[in-house]
Enzyme design. Structure first.
Site, PDB file in Angstrom:
ATOM      1  CB  CYS A 121      -1.088  -0.130   0.985  1.00 16.40           C
ATOM      2  SG  CYS A 121      -2.256   1.175   1.080  1.00 16.40           S
ATOM      3  CG  HIS A 156      -3.907  -3.486   2.474  1.00 13.94           C
ATOM      4  ND1 HIS A 156      -2.750  -2.869   3.547  1.00 13.94           N
ATOM      5  CD2 HIS A 156      -4.437  -2.351   2.075  1.00 13.94           C
ATOM      6  CE1 HIS A 156      -2.938  -1.733   3.566  1.00 13.94           C
ATOM      7  NE2 HIS A 156      -3.873  -1.009   2.572  1.00 13.94           N
ATOM      8  CD  GLU A 216      -1.674  -6.019   5.319  1.00 14.73           C
ATOM      9  OE1 GLU A 216      -1.378  -6.265   3.952  1.00 14.73           O
ATOM     10  OE2 GLU A 216      -1.979  -4.771   5.384  1.00 14.73           O
TER      11      GLU A 216
END
Lengths: 205, 270
Positions: free
Chosen positions: A83, A186, A188
């Site tokens: 990001c 993202h 994650e």
């Protein structure tokens, strides 16, 4: 020997989320803002949620710019920017003014150009179109959905763009240049698909 | 194509998830970490956790609990309740949240929204708006878990928070909360029309059709609910399936089968 993963803590963003994802994959991670720790890093992750100018300021204040550049650009350790951590490696950004970036990748960060019916920030799960042969996206199914949350994106040489998404126009979703990997989305926070991206990245390390 | 999001909203009272009925009555449900683990694997697109006692008791966010909940939350995690300073935002994010939801403090000191957005990026700042019809029949924004009137009109307040730097709005109808009557579509429509940032609709979902209405009739970019997800088996999967059937683009996990079952009018498996 398993290589140690170092997550750069420069006061911006969801570090714990990134750490939790790697821990879930069975890897131990170091969260650090010390240049000494980064000097020893085998793998560097630059996460980030926040504003570009403030982020560069923090990296500068922590004296991390030189050591990060040394490790990534000269030692060529595997690097993953997420990001804002992707945007920071560009030459510059137009977010809230004009700011210089780390300049590892030729390009600049611009606001997403989309018709007014497309609300900004671009928040949510969007599909990406992946360039053939992109290792980061190995073993992903048909539906390549990832979580995005941003208003700016990277404008750079098409050759290094590995995936794009559509939001009122084409938006850069990920890039790769040698040892440098970076995603606007993202991983994650992108559940199973995101974990696969992180696993694929770790396989290369 | 960007998908419409389905979001369970977990109402935390002390350290338990509760069912909320019109912000007045609260019934205990269970532990948040259990709920989060299930939801993440049941294809929800994001999780919102609201600690409703924090502001009321003047307490700070519970960082230990947030860290625990974040451990297995591999979808975006928004946390609200008791956030009133920049260091609160920093602490909550560091504990494992991805976004924060600001409600009472946004009304008390609107510049807090701007400071938060400047430091953490606007995408990190969700402003939560709780609204209901007041005694004269007009929509009004309430804070402090619906207890305190503000004199603010939801659409005007939404425009204001957008101009101050909010990245998203979580809009809850207090009147509909826990009633299962469906979203307050007039309220949602009014707010989605007034702003260009994404709006998450919340409050009142009782059937799977209500989710569809929130998007099609309300114009919301994401649909949230609390109780239906806690009390209806396989609710998130059924909700996604209903949205898909209605032609609404949603994220479907390859791990879950979305076809081959029937649901009744209440959204239960039959």
């Amino acid at each position: 020997m398993t290589r140690s993963i170092t997550i750069v803590d420069y006061g911006m963003g969801n570090l714990s989320s990134v750490k939790n994802a790697f821990v879930h994959l069975g890897r131990s991670v170091t969260l650090t803002s010390s240049a000494e720790d980064i000097k020893r890093a085998d793998v560097i992750i630059l996460p980030g949620v926040g504003a570009f100018g403030e982020a560069m300021q923090n990296l500068q204040a922590l004296n991390l710019i030189d050591i990060l550049t040394e490790k990534v650009m000269h030692e060529k350790v595997p690097f993953l920017g997420i990001c804002l951590g992707m945007q920071l490696i560009a030459d510059s950004s137009e977010e809230n003014g004009f700011f210089h970036g780390l300049k590892w990748i030729e390009g600049n960060v611009r606001k997403i150009k989309a018709p007014q019916s497309f609300r900004l920030p671009h928040i949510g799960w969007n599909n990406v179109t992946v360039k053939e042969g992109s290792i980061l996206f190995n073993d992903l199914g048909e539906d390549k959905n990832f979580y995005f949350v941003h208003s700016f994106h990277m404008n750079c040489d098409k050759d290094i763009i590995e995936s794009t998404t559509e939001y009122g126009g084409e938006v850069t979703a990920s890039i790769r240049k040698d040892n440098i990997f970076a995603t606007q989305f993202h991983p994650e926070k992108s559940h199973v698909n995101g974990m696969k991206i992180l696993q694929n990245f770790l396989r290369l390390c | 194509m960007l998908k419409y999001r389905l979001i369970p909203c977990l109402i935390l009272k002390d350290d338990l998830i509760v069912q909320s009925i019109q912000f007045k009555r609260y019934l205990p449900i269970g532990k948040a970490e259990v709920a989060i683990e299930f939801f993440v694997n049941w294809d929800v697109d994001e999780i919102v956790l609201l600690d409703i006692n924090a502001s009321r008791k003047g307490r700070k966010p519970r960082l230990d609990l947030i860290a625990l909940y974040a451990e297995e939350c591999f979808v975006p995690f928004t946390v609200g309740g008791g956030i009133s300073t920049l260091s609160d935002i920093r602490n909550v994010i560091r504990a494992g949240a991805d976004k924060v939801s600001i409600n009472t403090e946004a009304v008390r000191s609107p510049h807090f929204i701007t400071e938060g957005a400047k430091t953490f990026g606007c995408q990190c700042i969700t402003v939560s708006i709780d609204a209901k019809k007041n005694s004269s029949g007009d929509y009004e924004v309430f804070v402090n878990s619906g207890k305190e009137s503000t004199g603010l009109h939801p659409a005007e307040w939404a425009q204001k928070v957008q101009s101050l730097g909010a990245g998203e709005i979580l809009l809850t109808s207090i009147d509909r909360d826990g009633t299962k009557q469906g979203y307050d579509l007039d309220l949602i429509h009014m707010v989605t029309d007034a702003v260009t940032i994404p709006v998450v609709a919340c409050g009142g979902v009782g059937t799977m059709d209500h989710f569809i209405q929130g998007i099609v009739d309300g114009g919301a970019q994401a649909v949230a609910a609390a109780n239906i997800f806690q009390y209806t088996e396989h609710s998130t999967i059924i909700a996604k399936s209903a949205l898909k059937k209605a032609g609404i683009p949603v994220r479907l996990s390859s791990q879950v089968k979305y076809e081959g079952f029937n649901i009744d009018e209440k959204g239960r498996l039959i």
